[in-house]
Design a protein around this motif. Structure first.
Motif, PDB file in Angstrom:
ATOM      1  N   UNK A  38      -8.845 -10.603  -6.728  1.00  0.00           N
ATOM      2  CA  UNK A  38      -8.534 -11.489  -5.604  1.00  0.00           C
ATOM      3  C   UNK A  38      -9.827 -12.026  -4.997  1.00  0.00           C
ATOM      4  N   UNK A  57      -0.489  -2.641  -9.879  1.00  0.00           N
ATOM      5  CA  UNK A  57      -1.197  -3.917  -9.932  1.00  0.00           C
ATOM      6  C   UNK A  57      -0.581  -4.818  -8.872  1.00  0.00           C
ATOM      7  N   UNK A  58      -1.421  -5.406  -8.035  1.00  0.00           N
ATOM      8  CA  UNK A  58      -0.903  -6.284  -6.996  1.00  0.00           C
ATOM      9  C   UNK A  58      -1.142  -7.739  -7.347  1.00  0.00           C
ATOM     10  N   UNK A  59      -0.431  -8.586  -6.631  1.00  0.00           N
ATOM     11  CA  UNK A  59      -0.515 -10.013  -6.881  1.00  0.00           C
ATOM     12  C   UNK A  59      -0.415 -10.735  -5.555  1.00  0.00           C
ATOM     13  N   UNK A  60      -1.243 -11.766  -5.358  1.00  0.00           N
ATOM     14  CA  UNK A  60      -1.080 -12.514  -4.109  1.00  0.00           C
ATOM     15  C   UNK A  60       0.141 -13.429  -4.222  1.00  0.00           C
ATOM     16  N   UNK A  82      -6.234  -7.690 -15.964  1.00  0.00           N
ATOM     17  CA  UNK A  82      -5.388  -6.549 -16.343  1.00  0.00           C
ATOM     18  C   UNK A  82      -4.326  -7.072 -17.301  1.00  0.00           C
ATOM     19  N   UNK A 107       1.994  -0.016 -14.199  1.00  0.00           N
ATOM     20  CA  UNK A 107       2.029   0.229 -15.632  1.00  0.00           C
ATOM     21  C   UNK A 107       1.309   1.499 -16.045  1.00  0.00           C
ATOM     22  N   UNK A 120      -6.387   0.867   3.484  1.00  0.00           N
ATOM     23  CA  UNK A 120      -5.836  -0.484   3.442  1.00  0.00           C
ATOM     24  C   UNK A 120      -4.564  -0.552   4.278  1.00  0.00           C
ATOM     25  N   UNK A 175       0.827  -1.207   0.000  1.00  0.00           N
ATOM     26  CA  UNK A 175       0.000   0.000   0.000  1.00  0.00           C
ATOM     27  C   UNK A 175       0.861   1.257   0.000  1.00  0.00           C
ATOM     28  N   UNK A 219       0.985 -10.314  -0.142  1.00  0.00           N
ATOM     29  CA  UNK A 219       0.769  -9.623  -1.409  1.00  0.00           C
ATOM     30  C   UNK A 219       2.087  -9.019  -1.876  1.00  0.00           C
ATOM     31  N   UNK A 273     -12.035  -3.262 -14.340  1.00  0.00           N
ATOM     32  CA  UNK A 273     -11.362  -4.338 -13.621  1.00  0.00           C
ATOM     33  C   UNK A 273     -12.220  -4.743 -12.442  1.00  0.00           C
ATOM     34  N   UNK A 284     -14.341  -1.509 -11.250  1.00  0.00           N
ATOM     35  CA  UNK A 284     -13.743  -0.185 -11.280  1.00  0.00           C
ATOM     36  C   UNK A 284     -13.403   0.147 -12.717  1.00  0.00           C
ATOM     37  N   UNK A 320      -0.592   3.012 -12.906  1.00  0.00           N
ATOM     38  CA  UNK A 320      -1.446   2.291 -11.971  1.00  0.00           C
ATOM     39  C   UNK A 320      -0.688   1.106 -11.389  1.00  0.00           C
ATOM     40  N   UNK A 372      -7.939  -3.706 -20.130  1.00  0.00           N
ATOM     41  CA  UNK A 372      -8.399  -4.125 -18.808  1.00  0.00           C
ATOM     42  C   UNK A 372      -9.779  -4.749 -18.975  1.00  0.00           C
ATOM     43  N   UNK A 409      -0.655 -15.003  -7.780  1.00  0.00           N
ATOM     44  CA  UNK A 409      -1.045 -14.162  -8.909  1.00  0.00           C
ATOM     45  C   UNK A 409      -2.528 -14.229  -9.205  1.00  0.00           C
ATOM     46  N   UNK A 410      -3.356 -14.392  -8.172  1.00  0.00           N
ATOM     47  CA  UNK A 410      -4.820 -14.476  -8.321  1.00  0.00           C
ATOM     48  C   UNK A 410      -5.232 -15.556  -9.310  1.00  0.00           C
ATOM     49  N   UNK A 433      -4.494  -8.312   0.750  1.00  0.00           N
ATOM     50  CA  UNK A 433      -4.898  -8.303  -0.652  1.00  0.00           C
ATOM     51  C   UNK A 433      -6.182  -7.521  -0.889  1.00  0.00           C
ATOM     52  N   UNK A 434      -6.436  -6.536  -0.024  1.00  0.00           N
ATOM     53  CA  UNK A 434      -7.641  -5.708  -0.146  1.00  0.00           C
ATOM     54  C   UNK A 434      -7.745  -5.020  -1.493  1.00  0.00           C
ATOM     55  N   UNK A 435      -6.602  -4.572  -2.033  1.00  0.00           N
ATOM     56  CA  UNK A 435      -6.624  -3.830  -3.296  1.00  0.00           C
ATOM     57  C   UNK A 435      -6.027  -4.628  -4.434  1.00  0.00           C
ATOM     58  N   UNK A 436      -6.046  -5.957  -4.335  1.00  0.00           N
ATOM     59  CA  UNK A 436      -5.485  -6.779  -5.398  1.00  0.00           C
ATOM     60  C   UNK A 436      -6.584  -7.137  -6.390  1.00  0.00           C
ATOM     61  N   UNK A 437      -6.374  -6.764  -7.646  1.00  0.00           N
ATOM     62  CA  UNK A 437      -7.376  -7.006  -8.686  1.00  0.00           C
ATOM     63  C   UNK A 437      -7.729  -8.475  -8.801  1.00  0.00           C
TER      64      UNK A 437
END
Lengths: 261, 242
Positions: free
Chosen positions: B29, A39-42, B104, A78, A239, A14, A72, B194, B73, A37, B80, B172-173, B23-27
């Motif tokens: 997820x 982009x996150x990944x678990x 994405x 990107x 967050x 965050x 995360x 997304x 969003x 923007x 996207x 990676x979701x 992972x609150x803001x992970x696309x």
């Protein structure tokens, strides 16, 4: 306590998010700035009990095991190459590209950089240069006796010479296209460099198929949307706070353990 | 011992909550929940005289995924994609085919449609999708067919599963499946949007508080039990002396 390190990854992610948003907001009024923007990944999952393992002598299969995620990470930052708005400046050498394409700029070290920032000027020799004094490629020189210069949609530079009726064609601006624009490497000053990820530049004439047209006397504004960025900022901050709460909770739980005796 | 079993489970529960919040803001997820079962064990010293007494331990039997849809969003980026309804994009990774709701996507230097990790997104028929540098306007219809001003390029392979519970989480979701998918008929592709994470922070926070309190009360119980046994031993010792 896995949860401690998981929440730490969350806070770190965050924080990056806030950094990217603040850079977007800082460049709200930068000509041709493209918003970024995150982009996150678990992360990986630990299998504490494998799905599909047998749970009895009769060969019963566990339908879904215990999988615990480890947090995360930042997957990518990107750029979104969306066309910004065009504002009229009525300045002769302010050029905007409507559609795809980049101006080619010759760097002092001989490399070619690419930009959509069309705030050009003339240097002492009458060559078209960026505001840093880097030459526009292909090099164009406006004759010293020209009273006016007009640049049409396909990038032809026409000079009006005093005492002549016909306009003199000084040269042709060519733009570059890339297969993957977000793959270009940003080097600051609104300039980008080609990378293996962007693919090679394909040079073409503006307003031909696949190439945007050139507008004289206009500039492309940044494509940052302030409302969107502020809402991103709020969600990133919240967050961040929630992840810090998780750290607090883990800490409290460890505290109750140590208070056992 | 029983109390201990519950403590270790509570810790693991906190781990899943922490992962959800991280992972609150992970696309794309999908949040993770946990199931517990009572684990009965026969008491060793029981000879069945007064009927069988069993001890009840707690064991976490499974984590399961909450596949509900996240909020949408708008991003304004043509590549996207969000999925409405039941369905997954099909991705080819080095480890085999993976399924994801994270749309994405971007284009690599070969003009191929890829995820932001560079793995190709598959069209129907298992082929990746290629764009040429001349393609300026990419349109993706709600059924997943991809086209540009120079003509159609293919249709994204949208997968659906009879039993999404069988999907295994991957980084990676992404999810991996043990059974082959069926084509998704219910899914609608939305371009320029997304799907956000479906983690509900409020729910996670309250679950976290519950876990913490349960943990503390178990702790209290352990220390009370400790006191009780200590007192008993002391009393016994005193009686011996007397």
């Amino acid at each position: 306590m896995r949860s401690l390190s998981i929440a730490a990854t969350g806070m770190e992610a965050q924080q990056r998010n806030v950094e990217v948003v603040s850079n977007n907001l800082a460049n709200m009024n930068t000509t041709a700035y493209m918003r970024r923007r995150t982009e996150f990944q678990d992360l990986l999952y630990q299998n504490l009990r494998r799905a599909g393992s047998t749970s009895s002598d009769a060969g019963t299969i566990v339908p879904s095991g215990v999988q615990i995620g480890l947090g995360v990470k930042l997957a990518a930052v990107y750029r979104i190459h969306e066309q910004g708005n065009l504002t009229a400046t009525d300045n002769t050498f302010d050029l905007a590209i409507q559609g795809k394409g980049f101006f080619q700029v010759q760097m002092p070290n001989g490399d070619t950089a690419y930009t959509r920032d069309g705030t050009f000027q003339l240097n002492a020799q009458g060559q078209i240069v960026t505001h840093d004094g880097y030459l526009l490629q292909p090099n164009l020189t406006v004759p010293s006796n020209a009273v006016d210069v007009s640049i049409n949609a396909s990038g032809e530079v026409l000079a009006k010479i005093e005492g002549q009726v016909a306009l003199q064609n000084v040269g042709q601006i060519q733009t570059a296209n890339f297969a993957n624009e977000p793959g270009l490497q940003a080097i600051g000053s609104n300039l980008y460099l080609e990378t293996p990820a962007s693919g090679n530049a394909t040079i073409g004439t503006p307003a031909s198929s696949g190439y945007g047209s050139i507008l004289q006397g206009f500039l492309e504004t940044s494509n940052v949307n302030a409302v969107e960025e502020i809402s991103n900022l709020i969600s990133a901050q919240r967050a961040y706070e929630m992840n810090s709460k998780v750290i607090q909770t883990s800490d409290d739980m460890m505290g109750t353990l140590t208070s056992l005796r | 011992m029983i109390a201990l079993s519950s403590q270790s489970v509570l810790r693991r529960k906190l781990d899943t909550i922490a992962n959800n919040i991280a992972n609150m803001n992970t696309t794309g997820f999908k949040s993770e929940k946990m199931m517990f079962v009572e684990h009965l064990e026969r008491n060793q010293s029981d000879n069945g005289f007064r009927g069988e007494r069993k001890l009840s331990f707690v064991r976490d039997v499974a984590t399961y995924n909450d596949f509900s849809e996240g909020a949408f969003q708008k991003t304004g980026n043509a590549l996207d994609l969000a999925l409405h309804g039941d369905g997954y994009f099909t991705i080819r990774t080095a480890a085999g085919e993976r399924y994801t709701r994270n749309g994405s996507f971007t284009i690599d230097n070969g003009g191929q449609l890829v995820t932001n990790q560079g793995d190709p997104v598959l069209a129907e028929g298992g082929q990746p999708i290629f764009f040429s540098p001349q393609d300026a306007h990419i349109t993706i219809a709600t059924d997943g067919s991809v086209s540009t001003e120079n003509g159609p390029l293919g249709k994204l392979a949208l997968a659906s599963f009879a039993n999404p519970r069988m999907l295994k989480r991957e980084p990676g979701q992404m999810f991996s499946a043990t059974q082959p998918p069926t084509p998704a008929t219910q899914a609608r592709v939305e371009q320029g949007m997304l799907e956000q994470s479906n983690v509900q922070p409020i729910v996670e926070m309250t679950r976290m508080i519950q876990v913490q309190r349960a943990y503390e009360s178990v702790n209290k119980m352990i220390s009370r039990e400790d006191d009780r046994i200590r007192k008993m031993i002391q009393d016994m010792a005193n009686q011996q002396v007397a």
